[in-house]
Design a protein around this motif. Structure first.
Motif: not given
Length: 273
Positions: A170-182, A158-168
């Motif tokens: 399950v994890g997330y990214f860190t150290n994302l760039p300021v210009s991050f886009g999913s 998603n747009t904030v770096g969360e990792i979803l599986s079947n809509g739920k």
């Protein structure tokens, strides 16, 4: 001497019976006889009879299944009956033949839907009634098995770096760039690795932007999107979704399918994928 004569006549017989197939200015020629016409738009080729009536189309497909494992095949469809499309293997007269020659050569030599009398409608219809199975090697079959398991996970970022599986989550990214886009591909080379954690904030692995490598917490390493030449060229830079999918392959405990089928792994040339 007798054996040499037998070999000579065998080779001579093969040579004399060999079909001479040519394509020039959109006309398919067999042994000096015009048998069909061909036109193309992008990667799709339309075969017409000599009265210029479109009969069938061949579309070339080359796609990535899992990372560097790719699959190349054709889609065959009839112009007069588009209810069914066949996915088939194709053959080429040489390794350097283009798509047009491969489409013609496959139609004549492999599928037998063009002969010295023109386009054989009977053989074309019989091909659709009893389509042949594709001849996939073990590496490609395994890649499709993994692809199916990954697809069941329905991984999204998603747009904030969360990792979803079947809509739920399950994890997330860190150290994302300021210009991050999913949906972005990761092109920036930074000295800070992009890290992945599961939903319980357990460290899963990281993506090294300088080397395009992903490393799991267990020490497994894989280089994403190796650059290749020619028709099989693939993206040099991965998406965040591709990284999450690869981590699910490298660490079966990261994400599991709802049916509790664990995503497998690909091993190529002795390297853990």
């Amino acid at each position: 001497m007798k054996k040499n004569m037998i070999m000579l006549f065998t080779v001579l017989g093969i040579f004399l019976n060999a079909q001479i197939i040519k394509v020039k200015r959109g006309i398919v020629n067999m042994d000096g006889v015009h048998v069909a016409k061909i036109s193309n738009k992008s990667n799709q080729y339309t075969f017409l009879d000599l009265k210029e009536t479109p009969i069938y189309t061949i579309e070339f497909v080359d796609k990535s299944i899992v990372d560097s494992v790719r699959d190349s095949y054709i889609k065959l469809n009839r112009v007069y009956n588009r209810d069914k499309t066949l996915e088939l293997d194709y053959i080429s007269p040489s390794a350097f033949s283009g798509d047009e020659k491969s489409a013609v050569y496959t139609s004549i030599k492999s599928l037998k839907i063009i002969d010295n009398k023109g386009i054989n409608i009977k053989n074309l219809d019989e091909l659709f009634s009893k389509p042949p199975k594709r001849n996939l090697d073990s590496k490609t079959k395994e890649a499709y098995t993994i692809r199916n398991k990954i697809d069941k996970l329905k991984i999204e970022v998603n747009t904030v770096g969360e990792i979803l599986s079947n809509g739920k989550p399950v994890g997330y990214f860190t150290n994302l760039p300021v210009s991050f886009g999913s949906e972005d591909t990761i092109t920036d080379k930074t000295f800070v690795d992009i890290e992945i954690y599961d939903a319980n904030s357990k460290y899963i692995g990281r993506y090294i932007t300088t080397t395009k490598q992903i490393k799991s917490a267990a020490g497994k390493t894989f280089t994403l999107y190796r650059e290749m030449s020619g028709r099989a060229s693939i993206l040099k830079f991965p998406t965040y979704k591709a990284i999450a999918e690869r981590m699910a392959i490298m660490d079966p405990n990261f994400i599991k399918v709802q049916e509790k089928v664990i995503v497998g792994e690909v091993v190529k040339d002795g390297v853990q994928k």
